[in-house]
Design an enzyme around this catalytic site. Structure first.
Site, PDB file in Angstrom:
ATOM      1  N   SER A  45       0.926  -1.331   0.173  1.00 44.28           N
ATOM      2  CA  SER A  45       0.049  -0.010   0.077  1.00 44.28           C
ATOM      3  C   SER A  45       0.979   1.250  -0.100  1.00 44.28           C
ATOM      4  O   SER A  45       1.975   1.142   0.241  1.00 44.28           O
ATOM      5  CB  SER A  45      -0.847   0.037   1.096  1.00 44.28           C
ATOM      6  OG  SER A  45      -0.186   0.150   2.482  1.00 44.28           O
ATOM      7  N   ILE A 109       2.942  -0.929   5.174  1.00 39.78           N
ATOM      8  CA  ILE A 109       2.282   0.414   5.479  1.00 39.78           C
ATOM      9  C   ILE A 109       3.399   1.257   5.273  1.00 39.78           C
ATOM     10  O   ILE A 109       4.578   1.172   5.721  1.00 39.78           O
ATOM     11  CB  ILE A 109       1.559   0.482   6.653  1.00 39.78           C
ATOM     12  CG1 ILE A 109       1.195   1.816   6.782  1.00 39.78           C
ATOM     13  CG2 ILE A 109       2.577   0.051   7.824  1.00 39.78           C
ATOM     14  CD1 ILE A 109      -0.107   2.115   7.881  1.00 39.78           C
ATOM     15  N   VAL A 140       6.979  -2.320   7.443  1.00 37.52           N
ATOM     16  CA  VAL A 140       7.244  -0.695   7.508  1.00 37.52           C
ATOM     17  C   VAL A 140       7.763  -0.480   6.313  1.00 37.52           C
ATOM     18  O   VAL A 140       8.910  -0.602   6.036  1.00 37.52           O
ATOM     19  CB  VAL A 140       7.610  -0.038   8.565  1.00 37.52           C
ATOM     20  CG1 VAL A 140       7.533   1.375   8.361  1.00 37.52           C
ATOM     21  CG2 VAL A 140       6.956  -0.554   9.973  1.00 37.52           C
ATOM     22  N   LYS A 141       7.200   0.435   5.211  1.00 42.85           N
ATOM     23  CA  LYS A 141       7.644   0.979   3.962  1.00 42.85           C
ATOM     24  C   LYS A 141       8.488   2.112   4.359  1.00 42.85           C
ATOM     25  O   LYS A 141       8.027   3.191   4.741  1.00 42.85           O
ATOM     26  CB  LYS A 141       6.729   1.133   2.919  1.00 42.85           C
ATOM     27  CG  LYS A 141       6.178  -0.088   2.190  1.00 42.85           C
ATOM     28  CD  LYS A 141       5.177   0.099   1.215  1.00 42.85           C
ATOM     29  CE  LYS A 141       5.582   0.804  -0.009  1.00 42.85           C
ATOM     30  NZ  LYS A 141       4.514   0.760  -1.108  1.00 42.85           N
ATOM     31  N   ILE A 142       9.688   2.282   3.917  1.00 41.68           N
ATOM     32  CA  ILE A 142      10.617   3.336   3.858  1.00 41.68           C
ATOM     33  C   ILE A 142      11.264   3.742   2.845  1.00 41.68           C
ATOM     34  O   ILE A 142      11.907   2.563   2.255  1.00 41.68           O
ATOM     35  CB  ILE A 142      11.557   3.004   4.964  1.00 41.68           C
ATOM     36  CG1 ILE A 142      11.116   2.600   6.421  1.00 41.68           C
ATOM     37  CG2 ILE A 142      12.608   4.207   5.351  1.00 41.68           C
ATOM     38  CD1 ILE A 142      11.938   2.341   7.551  1.00 41.68           C
TER      39      ILE A 142
END
Length: 371
Positions: A45, A109, A140-142
């Site tokens: 997402s 996310i 966790v998208k970074i």
């Protein structure tokens, strides 16, 4: 291609993830159906996807009224809406996560894109997101900026799973792998278990062809036209080469013995934007073991209907051909390094704009509700 065809594709070592999320898909059983019939094993997402979901449906109205009644600000409300959706998707995919012993069944996310150049704030928000969602299968998208890669390593050192995103070059893909190895090495040195700190590195494919094709079209020569649509797949293959070689790191064998799994390359932006190209171009050309392909539902169904089920296998000839494509770009004074940097900057601006659209969509509902 039938369900059996998708099975053969996954047996080639490609995990299929859905690049979409919405509350109606989660609560209405659509995501579970795709897991069951289309072999979906993960979800990605981003702020743009959430903005579309929020603008398109009424599934969020009840929660928005509750948030308004307690006086929540727009930013707080957006995070609560998103984390609830991610939590729901994690629950749908938890059986996949358990069956694959944590390798799949993962849901991403993204941190606030405005933090892309602040590693400490990124890590702090990653901790908060993991705490708020409270599921073992969240990533966790970074963004893989310089500061973002430092945050990737810091998160993995703490046992937080990470999706290093917005990668457009082989160099960034290698640096993402190095951040993965470095973070896990720190975790091991601290006595932390390496199980659960999963990671993928998201390489954005189609945007590269869109940018390069425009420059080739400007040249207009027959030679330039012959190279249209070749650079994105070549860039992805060189990224795979460099990412794989990063695991020659002498620290890796001990980490692997301690339970670590390699970070996988995830092929993102796989929806074909040029109608002149086949709609399964960025899946057919990227069938390689131990990778992920995330796609919107329309692309998924196209692959199911008429995509390839097996790739020819990648070897040194694959990488040599990709390097030749890159060398050809010098004939037209095209700097693929500059394009990668431009696409990274543009991607961050687009995600930031989507974040502001989220806030702008939510704010009137909160302000107009009785307190």
């Amino acid at each position: 291609m039938s369900g059996a065809g998708l099975r053969r594709l996954t047996e080639s070592g490609v995990s299929l993830w859905l690049d979409d999320i919405s509350r109606s898909r989660i609560t209405g059983g659509g995501l579970a159906e795709l897991v069951r019939t289309r072999r979906i094993t993960g979800v990605t997402s981003n702020p743009a996807i959430f903005a579309q979901a929020l603008a398109a449906g009424s599934d969020y109205a009840e929660q928005l009224r509750a948030l308004a009644s307690r006086g929540a600000a727009a930013e707080e409300a957006v995070w609560e809406l998103m984390t609830q959706d991610i939590r729901g998707a994690c629950d749908v995919l938890l059986p996949v996560h358990e069956r694959t012993r944590g390798a799949d069944g993962l849901v991403s996310i993204e941190v606030d894109p405005r933090l892309a150049d602040d590693s400490a704030a990124t890590v702090a928000q990653a901790r908060e997101l993991v705490r708020a969602i409270g599921r073992p299968n969240v990533l966790v998208k970074i963004p893989a900026t310089d500061a973002g890669l430092a945050a990737v390593a810091d998160c993995l050192a703490e046992g937080i799973g990470v999706n290093a995103t917005l990668i457009f070059s082989a160099e960034r893909a290698r640096l993402a792998a190095e951040a993965h190895i470095g973070g896990l090495a720190r975790a091991a040195a601290a006595g932390r278990s390496l199980a659960g700190a999963e990671s993928v590195a998201s390489f954005f494919v189609s945007r590269i062809d869109t940018a390069v094709d425009a420059l080739l079209d400007r040249d207009g020569s027959a030679e330039a036209k012959a190279l249209r649509g070749t650079v994105a797949l070549a860039a992805a293959r060189l990224a795979h080469e460099q990412h794989t070689r990063a695991y020659d790191d002498p620290r890796w064998p001990a980490l692997e013995r301690a339970g670590a799994r390699r970070q996988r390359l995830l092929w993102a932006s796989t929806a074909v934007k040029n109608p002149a190209y086949g709609d399964t171009r960025y899946t057919d050309g990227l069938i390689v073991r131990n990778t992920v392909n995330t796609m919107p539902e329309t692309t998924l169904h196209a692959v199911a209907d008429h995509g390839l089920t097996r790739g020819p296998g990648w070897d040194e000839r694959t990488y040599a051909h990709a390097r030749h494509v890159f060398e050809c770009m010098s004939w037209f004074n095209i700097s693929l390094r500059d394009i990668a940097l431009h696409l990274e900057e543009r991607g961050l601006k687009q995600f930031t704009a989507s974040w502001h659209r989220l806030l702008d969509t939510v704010a009137p509902t909160l302000d107009g509700a009785p307190r």
